[in-house]
Enzyme design. Sequence first.
Site, PDB file in Angstrom:
ATOM      1  N   ASP A 375       0.899  -1.162   0.051  1.00 54.62           N
ATOM      2  CA  ASP A 375      -0.166   0.030   0.059  1.00 54.62           C
ATOM      3  C   ASP A 375       0.988   1.306  -0.016  1.00 54.62           C
ATOM      4  O   ASP A 375       2.009   1.264   0.546  1.00 54.62           O
ATOM      5  CB  ASP A 375      -0.866  -0.139   1.124  1.00 54.62           C
ATOM      6  CG  ASP A 375      -1.787   1.025   1.353  1.00 54.62           C
ATOM      7  OD1 ASP A 375      -2.233   1.654   0.581  1.00 54.62           O
ATOM      8  OD2 ASP A 375      -1.667   1.851   2.308  1.00 54.62           O
ATOM      9  N   ASP A 573      -1.734  -0.597   5.757  1.00 54.40           N
ATOM     10  CA  ASP A 573      -2.172   0.176   7.313  1.00 54.40           C
ATOM     11  C   ASP A 573      -3.768   0.670   7.470  1.00 54.40           C
ATOM     12  O   ASP A 573      -3.970   1.134   8.610  1.00 54.40           O
ATOM     13  CB  ASP A 573      -1.110   1.013   7.675  1.00 54.40           C
ATOM     14  CG  ASP A 573      -1.485   2.271   6.714  1.00 54.40           C
ATOM     15  OD1 ASP A 573      -2.028   2.146   5.490  1.00 54.40           O
ATOM     16  OD2 ASP A 573      -1.058   3.569   7.229  1.00 54.40           O
ATOM     17  N   ASP A 577      -7.283  -1.511   3.686  1.00 54.87           N
ATOM     18  CA  ASP A 577      -6.062  -2.814   3.235  1.00 54.87           C
ATOM     19  C   ASP A 577      -6.689  -3.955   4.025  1.00 54.87           C
ATOM     20  O   ASP A 577      -6.204  -5.087   3.870  1.00 54.87           O
ATOM     21  CB  ASP A 577      -4.900  -2.433   3.729  1.00 54.87           C
ATOM     22  CG  ASP A 577      -4.193  -1.034   2.990  1.00 54.87           C
ATOM     23  OD1 ASP A 577      -4.455  -0.895   1.970  1.00 54.87           O
ATOM     24  OD2 ASP A 577      -3.746  -0.419   3.835  1.00 54.87           O
TER      25      ASP A 577
END
Length: 683
Positions: A375, A573, A577
């Site tokens: 990410d 995080d 996600d």
Amino acid sequence: MSKKDSKKMDHSHHNMNDHSEHSEKEMAGMDHSMHMGNFKQKFWLSLVLAIPIVLMSPMMGMELPFQFTFNGSEWVVLVLATILFFYGGQPFLSGAKMELKMKSPAMMTLIAMGISVAYFYSLYSFVANEFLGDHVMNFFWELATLIVIMLLGHWIEMNAVSNASDALQKLAELLPDEVTRIDENGKEKRVSLQDVREGDHLIVRAGDKMPTDGVIEKGTSTVDESAVTGESRGVVKKVGDKVIGGSVNGNGTIYVLVTGTGESGYLAKVMEMVRNAQAEKSKLEALSDTVAKWLFYVALVAGIVTFVAWLFLADLPQALERMVTVFIIACPHALGLAIPLVIARSTSIAAKNGLLLKNRNALENAHRLDMIFLDKTGTLTQGTFTVTGVESLKTDVDEQEILRYIGSLEANANHPIATGIMKYLKDQGISPYKAEEVKNVTGVGLEGEVDGKKVQIINAKALEELDLHVEKSKITRYQEQGNTISYLIIDNELSGLIALGDKIKPEAKAFLAALRERGIIPAMLTGDNEEAAANVAKYLGIDQYYAALLPDGKEKIIAQAINEGHQVAMVGDGINDAPSLARATIGIAIGAGTDVAIDSADVVLTNSNPHDIIHFLDLAKQTRKKMVQNLWWGAGYNIVAIPLAAGVLAPIGIILDPAVGAVLMSLSTVIVALNAMTLKIRK
């Protein structure tokens, strides 16, 4: 959790409870400890029961020097062994029942078979010796030591690997308890979130959490969606725009029409995706369970064949004793400690290297990784839209002056850039000048007057139109990182610039190079916009990247990679996600991220440093090596012991003496423990 919280949770996620029974079954395969009660307490009480049994009953027919008996000691042993079997053996018996229900016998079934055979045969032995005058060997010693050692192994493992906390509760906590609703007469009323329905009208004031999904009917604001969608900069919202439950309202008051609550809301859908992904992933089988499954089948077949063969060769009592010896030897003490000891050791090494291991399977599956999805926001970057640089472009104006001028115009502006700049000034302890007649020039920027000087903050396009130019070297690094650059003009002279963006973590480049060195392809996923994503990917040298993704988009990309045969890690995080972290072969959460992401992951980076993933990969490689060695030591001697116990060499006069089997068993347990302790990772 308060009553209010639990009510709120029931309302927001009541559809999720339907799956609890299903998911408990799914979890059984992944972590026996989840439903087995308190292993620590069971271990200590079982140890108290086992000590007298060990002192008063022979080890596979062999009297040990420290053992003793007295008149009636057999009865004491029987009573203690019975309590121990039903109390200490309970987790293994119920675990076996669950494994058999799922048609997947593994470690629990193997242990349950060993202790059940040992107990019931010893019961028969007791009756035969006491009442029938026969001399039949009992296995109370094996029963006691097997239960105690297996409980110890499971306690060590449970202690080492932290159980995931309740992600549903964490999601519920993102929503406020009470909201301000407007009734049909236009009056405001504070009501509980659980009373809110689709079609209601709510007021959300500055700084409040968005209670539900909805559409803005009146007002404008900047909304922080970073926790739920991953967009790093605040998103300007106006009438007609959608808002997401769980995001945080910025500095404006907005009126919202509710479009989604409870199971129809964004957060509930994310949670549903997390659950489905976890259920899929729990089908991965632990290495030790695979070994235990094979041992179970081998022992079962060998035991039955042994019984039938000895029934023809000798008599029923001898056939029974041979079969029981095979079953008990097949469940070695060392196997119960082989994996837990390695996990305990690797978990403590991991903790010293900024890693919290939540799922032991992560260690076993990491050696096969060939792709890692990262990410962008919060993983490769800091995750906050902030000032990344200030440059003076005029000799008589220093950087502090530049900030004072810029702050004078931005002080009352209502957009993410202004918020980032004013926060930076506050952190630096710089007071802006006082500006007058500040106005917003559409498509250009801001202009005003400071001490009689005309001051402007403009974008790159407006700079070009004014025929002003900036040295390329001054702006290259900001452009490479996808920063937004604003220029300060004082009395028509280009005086300075300020860059804002999501800072790339300094360790990101070295981390990506280390991944490639290990043959792992990095790819970037982000909920952020295409332009920001492209710049970061280019700067970091990432070829594969996907931008503007919603949680289901991220999860689909992960699922597709897995379907193509890749072994995939996901690092993230945010709440957005969470489904991908749950779906990936290994989910790695950044410790500074949201609790929901952490709950969905297998590994947590406690220092929020992506480079710690390299430590994890190296540790996983060493851990798997030790696990395989220990499984060979723990179960490998069965390759010799089972056939000998079955009596394959009986025709030439060699039959494994049960006492020799017991000594071999003890020896392999010691070797397994020592081998686990030698695990380490080289920095």
